[in-house]
Enzyme design. Structure first.
Site, short mmCIF file in Angstrom:
data_model
loop_
_atom_site.label_atom_id
_atom_site.label_comp_id
_atom_site.label_asym_id
_atom_site.label_seq_id
_atom_site.Cartn_x
_atom_site.Cartn_y
_atom_site.Cartn_z
CE LYS A 12 -3.80 2.17 2.64
NZ LYS A 12 -4.71 2.05 3.81
CB SER A 25 -7.98 4.12 3.11
OG SER A 25 -7.15 3.40 4.02
CB SER A 70 -8.50 1.38 6.06
OG SER A 70 -9.11 2.64 6.00
#
Lengths: 484, 478
Positions: A76, A151, A175
């Site tokens: 990420k 997210s 998330s």
């Protein structure tokens, strides 16, 4: 060509049926062909990947063993990667190349992982739909008109589309789990303090926790083996030995007590969702688990408490992006105030600004007690709810999200509705507990996630329950047809 | 109207750890700009602070030395404000729960009395970097070497009633942190600096007047002058019907005045909250005991001991214990010569004068305490007189060797042979018949003339006591 799990690939690499370079090329090819449709990567690093793959092949040739040796992964874009842009989904850090690796990245590299690139995300991890990214929204591989969740939407979508077998995520209020549910993959947010936050760009420091996202619980366990562990560079990381998370996967579910919080099955839950979740719970019951109703009476306070604590911390954490040392700086600042104001006005998106303003407000003189201090008290109440529940049960289960992946733009104008999307996941962060989401069924073609919440440091049990479920069902093996 | 001055001081002492409070970067002063700032000090994305344990230990030492409470649990908080040399946009400090609270320090007043000054709290925090305005044209340079340097901020009660008291308190604290070895006390480099909260009120009034805070005073002299200026300013203002506004002021030493920096309305709302990146600091009773076991003797206790063990006056003991270095030096001298009073006089006299002349610290003295002890022993055993000893000392300071060697090489050994002294006395008397006449007719003052003549003839080497005794006998015609 079948797209195997990490664990299968690991076995085939060890058996020399495929090289790490071939594996990297396979997935890099898929990214190149297929990512345009879902926008799950912000940066792809083929040269670095192939060099890492060659290094892994040499280690494999020497007969070395390591949890991720030769396996392709994605990071990420919130994890700092030395020499590779780390944008955090923001224009503010569009040109930021980290001079160091996050501890998670360092550990995964040492474990032999081959990083293919950095995945898209909501700006500074603030969002539940991946629509706040400076690099454009990620699309859900199951339906490109729908959001992948957020997210960690880029990581979830990339794993769902099998553009990479596993990726890292971070979870501040859901998330990892909510995008895992939306995209039909497995993801676990470990206990706060299990995975080092060093080099993981902070959103809300007391809630942020990194974790793995993959196609199966077994793969998550393998990833977590590489990611977890005490880090002297993170004062909040917990100094306790890390077990082998794959070791307990085969344990049966006899005598397992699963708590079902009545608050998670109340009015807000759609009937179809309820049916899918109950069918999944029935599978666990058939494998020996006992289902027990429990109560988390303060869970209704979790969203308001979260939206005080998280913005408060973020307003302070994001103060360093001031245009002075790195990151976006406005053109031709007139003076210092102009430099600050325009650099931040231009560098941050609307959702980030909204949270900075909320956070600044709740910490202001005269409001601190009413908001921040009160929210901290609510946190303790929520943690107490869980403590009492875990006196009766081993694991708590329920839906990950109250809804299916929604359409792009559907909630953009209504932040409160967007925030409520995390209603079942947020309490877990406030309490610091581990939580997992796994695919539990579908409605139409869209995946539905089941959330499992464990007691502190009981990640192994969550992975075990999920693995047992995945032995019985094939939901985690489903792939969106366009990416097969 | 008669006015009373009320002063409280906030003193920032830099703790002399090798590395910074929350990172591994070095703290040494004077490095090239930005060469001692690591990723943590630069506030890069994703970095985290880790508390330096040595900092906590030093704060506990301070707490014990001022007889304060050491908090079993203290908390680091973020003080949020934007400034170019504050890399994270917040300073990590302590707010609601400081590590040290409710201590005190006794100061000596000019009238010989003592006064107890309360210390509200002492808390740990990180220093900011420096903005450099010279040499960059219209731009400002940022040097982050100092960012993250550990500070302890020591906040006094508003117990000080004059600039002199404020300076006495500051000096006392300065000596204390240096005794403890927790701060180098270098005020020029900013290792020990002070903000003064100053107000005035009509004598007898209970309520405090409105205060002004004077920032960043880095010498004792500036503290005294800035406070005196500020007190005058406030009294003038009030007596001419004005009011004092609560504000931050800066002292300009060139113009010897304070100037307004920002008012309360412009003051920041620092939005303090506990830093979620750091755990609360927990200190157990056994940690405190372990620090207590390593505490050096403190200035007041040492002074009392000097008075008791060496029979020194309060003044001498106070002077000799003003710094740990001088006190240690003194004790080393006394250990080698067993002449405490003589050693005290020498240290406060010739030794200190020589240090000042050479601009050296005690630790840099070219004369070791053992060497000085040998010199004083030669005075004691009457090998040389005190006067000759000064010449020997100067030679020692110049590096000509130890006392015995210099005495031998220069032939300075005192004449104690009574026969030899008598011969010289006879010569002097014979050579000065008229003075002898006058002396014998009652002009006693001329005794000094004869002593001087004898000493001159012996180049100062005659034992003065013997000269006195025998000369008096001869002059009286015995």
């Amino acid at each position: 060509m079948t797209l195997d799990t990490l664990s299968d690939w690991a076995r085939r690499l060890q058996a020399r049926e495929i090289s790490s370079r071939e594996l990297a090329e396979l997935y890099l090819g898929r990214i190149e062909r297929l990512d345009a449709g879902i926008n799950s990567f912000v940066t792809v690093t083929p040269e670095l990947a192939l060099a890492a793959a060659d290094a892994a092949d040499r280690r494999l040739a020497k007969g070395e063993q390591a949890p991720l040796l030769g396996l392709p992964v994605a990071q990420k874009d919130i994890f700092c990667t030395q020499g590779v842009r780390t944008s955090c989904g923001s224009k503010m850090l569009d040109a930021f190349v980290a001079p160091y690796d996050a501890t998670v990245v360092e550990r995964m590299n040492a474990a032999g992982a081959v990083m293919l690139g950095k995945t898209n995300m909501d700006e500074f991890a603030m969002g539940s739909s991946n629509e706040t990214s400076y690099y454009g929204p990620v699309r859900n591989p199951w339906d490109p008109e729908r959001v992948p969740g957020g997210s960690s939407g880029g990581s979830a979508a990339a794993v769902a589309a099998r553009l990479v077998p596993a990726a890292t995520g971070t979870d501040t209020g859901g998330s990892i789990r909510q995008p895992a549910a939306f995209c039909g993959v497995t993801g676990i947010k470990p206990t706060y303090g299990r995975v080092s936050r060093y080099g993981m760009i902070a959103f809300a420091s007391s809630l942020d926790q990194g974790g793995p996202m993959a196609a199966s619980a077994e793969d998550c366990a393998r990833m977590l083996n590489a990611m977890a562990g005490f880090d002297p560079r993170d004062s909040t990381s917990v100094e306790r030995p890390v077990e082998d998370f794959t070791a307990g996967l085969a344990r049966d579910l006899k005598d397992l007590r699963i708590g079902l919080p009545r608050e998670f099955f109340g009015e807000g839950l759609d009937a179809d969702m309820r049916r899918v979740v109950q069918d999944a719970l029935a599978v666990l019951r058939e494998r020996g688990a006992k289902l027990v109703e429990v109560s988390l009476p303060n869970s209704g306070l979790s969203v308001p408490a979260y939206y005080v604590v998280a913005p408060a911390e973020c307003s302070s954490n994001l103060a360093r992006y001031d245009g002075v040392r790195y990151g976006h700086r406005c053109a031709d600042p007139r003076d210092l105030m102009d430099l600050y104001m325009r650099s931040r006005a231009e560098g941050f998106g609307a959702e980030v600004k909204r949270r900075i303003m909320i956070g600044t407000y709740v910490l202001s003189a005269g409001y601190y007690d009413a908001y921040y201090l009160k929210a901290q008290k609510v946190r303790r109440l929520i943690a107490d709810d869980f403590r009492r529940a875990f006196e009766q049960v081993d694991v708590i289960a329920g839906p990950t999200s109250p809804e299916l992946p929604f359409r792009l733009g559907e909630k953009s104008a209504d932040p409160i509705r967007m925030y409520l999307s995390d209603i079942y996941t947020i309490a877990v962060n406030l309490a610091g507990l581990p939580g997992l989401s796994m695919p539990a069924g579908t409605i139409g073609n869209l995946p539905v996630g089941l959330q499992l919440i464990g007691n502190y440091f009981d990640e192994a049990r969550l992975l075990n329950v999920a693995h047992q479920f995945q032995q019985e069902t094939g939901w985690h093996q489903r792939m969106p047809a366009a990416f097969a | 109207m008669e006015w009373e001055t009320v002063i409280g001081l906030e003193i920032h002492a830099q703790l002399n750890t090798a590395s910074k409070i929350f990172s591994g970067a070095a703290t040494a002063y004077g490095a090239e700009p930005n060469r001692q700032a690591c990723a943590v000090d630069l506030g890069l994305p994703g970095v985290l602070p880790v508390l330096n344990a040595a900092v906590v230990r030093k704060a506990v030492m301070l707490g014990l030395a001022i007889d304060a409470e050491i908090a079993p649990r203290s908390v680091f908080a973020r003080k949020n404000y934007f400034y170019p040399d504050l890399p994270k946009g917040y300073q990590i400090s302590q707010y609601e729960l400081p590590i040290v609270a409710r201590g005190h320090l006794e100061i000596d007043l000019e009238d010989g009395g003592r006064k107890r000054i309360g210390i509200t709290r002492a808390h740990l925090e990180e220093d900011a970097g420096k903005s450099v305005h010279e040499g960059f044209g219209a731009m400002t340079g940022i040097d982050l070497n100092r960012a993250g340097t550990p500070l302890v901020e020591i906040v006094s009660e508003p117990d000080l009633r004059s600039a002199k008291e404020a300076v006495a308190y500051m000096k006392k604290l300065h000596a204390l942190v240096r005794y403890l070895g927790i701060c180098d006390g270098n005020m020029q480099e900013g290792s020990f600096r002070c903000d003064a909260n100053v107000s005035v009120r009509p004598k007898g009034q209970q309520a405090f007047g409105t205060r002004a805070e004077i920032k960043n005073l880095n010498s004792f002299r500036f503290v005294e002058r800035a406070i005196n200026f500020e007190v005058e300013r406030q009294i003038d203002l009030l007596e001419s019907g004005g009011t004092v506004v609560q504000e931050t002021r800066l002292y300009d030493p060139d113009r010897d005045e304070t100037r307004s920096m920002r008012s309360k309305e412009e003051a920041n709302d620092y939005r303090y909250f506990p830093d979620p990146d750091l755990l609360p600091v927990t200190i157990h009773a056994q940690d405190i005991e372990s620090v207590r076991g390593e505490m050096p003797e403190l200035p007041d206790a040492k002074r009392e001991r000097f008075i008791r063990d060496y029979a020194l006056s309060v003044y001498d003991a106070g002077t000799l214990t003003a710094t740990r270095e001088l006190a240690d030096y003194y004790e080393a001298v006394v250990a080698g010569c067993d002449a405490p009073k003589l050693a005290a006089n020498w240290l406060m006299g010739d030794f200190t004068a020589a240090l000042n002349r050479s601009e050296l610290e005690v630790g840099q003295s070219p004369v070791a305490p053992q060497a000085l002890a040998q010199l004083l022993t030669r005075i004691q055993d009457e090998t040389i007189s005190g006067k000759i000893a000064k010449e020997v000392f100067d030679a020692m300071w110049a590096g000509e060797g130890d006392a015995d060697r210099i005495i031998a090489a220069r032939g300075l050994k005192q004449i104690t042979d009574t026969g030899a002294i008598d011969r010289i006395i006879d010569e002097v008397i014979a050579a000065n018949p008229s003075q002898l006449e006058q002396y014998r007719s009652g002009k006693d003052k001329l005794f000094g003339f004869f002593v001087g003549q004898v000493m001159k003839k012996t180049q100062g080497k005659a034992n003065p006591a013997q000269v006195n005794e025998r000369l008096r006998a001869r002059l009286q015609g015995d």
